[in-house]
Design an enzyme around this catalytic site. Sequence first.
Site, PDB file in Angstrom:
ATOM      1  N   ARG A 121      11.370   6.166  -6.269  1.00 34.53           N
ATOM      2  CA  ARG A 121      12.165   5.766  -5.067  1.00 34.53           C
ATOM      3  C   ARG A 121      11.785   4.603  -4.436  1.00 34.53           C
ATOM      4  O   ARG A 121      10.991   4.386  -3.760  1.00 34.53           O
ATOM      5  CB  ARG A 121      11.925   6.926  -3.962  1.00 34.53           C
ATOM      6  N   ASP A 141      11.884   0.936  -2.890  1.00 35.03           N
ATOM      7  CA  ASP A 141      12.232   0.505  -1.426  1.00 35.03           C
ATOM      8  C   ASP A 141      13.245  -0.367  -1.281  1.00 35.03           C
ATOM      9  O   ASP A 141      13.894  -0.953  -2.414  1.00 35.03           O
ATOM     10  CB  ASP A 141      10.856  -0.201  -0.658  1.00 35.03           C
ATOM     11  N   TYR A 184       4.254  -0.815 -12.501  1.00 34.41           N
ATOM     12  CA  TYR A 184       5.057  -1.964 -11.577  1.00 34.41           C
ATOM     13  C   TYR A 184       4.289  -3.417 -11.924  1.00 34.41           C
ATOM     14  O   TYR A 184       3.302  -3.543 -12.278  1.00 34.41           O
ATOM     15  CB  TYR A 184       4.720  -1.695 -10.030  1.00 34.41           C
ATOM     16  N   ARG A 186       2.905  -2.999  -2.379  1.00 34.44           N
ATOM     17  CA  ARG A 186       3.165  -4.235  -1.824  1.00 34.44           C
ATOM     18  C   ARG A 186       2.079  -4.324  -0.841  1.00 34.44           C
ATOM     19  O   ARG A 186       1.559  -5.470  -0.478  1.00 34.44           O
ATOM     20  CB  ARG A 186       4.473  -4.230  -0.804  1.00 34.44           C
TER      21      ARG A 186
END
Length: 248
Positions: free
Chosen positions: A50, A52, A110, A197
């Site tokens: 999911r 951002d 990622y 992040r």
Amino acid sequence: MPRYKLLIEYHGGPYQGWMRLPGIPTVQGALEEAAAKIEGAPVEVIGAGRTDSGVHATGQVAHLDLTLGRPEKIADALNFHLRPHPIAVLKAEPVGDDFHARFSAAARHYRYVVINRRADLALERGLAWRIPSKLDAAAMQAGAQHVLGTHDFSTFRDTGCQAASPVKTLDRLDVARLGDRIEITCAARSFLHRQVRSLVGSLVEVGRGFQRPEWMHEILLAADRTACGPVAPSDGLFLERVDYPGSA
């Protein structure tokens, strides 16, 4: 009804994240609108991650159930109805009814892109975080190794995270420089909300020389969100790959 696994890339800039929200542009919403035009009825598209608001993907995985009898045409049909959205279905393949894009995933990968230069971004605007001050990528790499393994990642967890537990296992966190480009790659079975992040933002504090590499371990042990460095912007983050049991 046959189930299909989709491999998807998208530019997250125009969307308020992956998850469907009424009256708001999202990646899931755009895909479901396209699928409904094929099916002639509402279709749910389930994603592996999911992402951002503003986060991109080069290897998002999703599944959906369709009655369309020509699997080789599904990607083309979805892409036709997705235009002009910056979303592309790279591949569609039939899978068993027990496949679930989110719950069957074994690992998510990622990549975060930093451009370390004084000049503004032209070609990669919206696709990277430009930092004009010099970063020490070697120090960032040293700091990254302090948070590998299974830990309480509360420090790197967004206050709005809905995960049942802050304990996660971080399998990989590497920092590498090539010219003025710094890439941070990470892998885990799953991540907390804004964990990547948050990690990147704290590593940049190390790269700027504001903190020692060992500081990453200290703030991890604090298990306190207020100990985290500034959260990196969404522009540079990409969901790069999702692994499943038995995949190469």
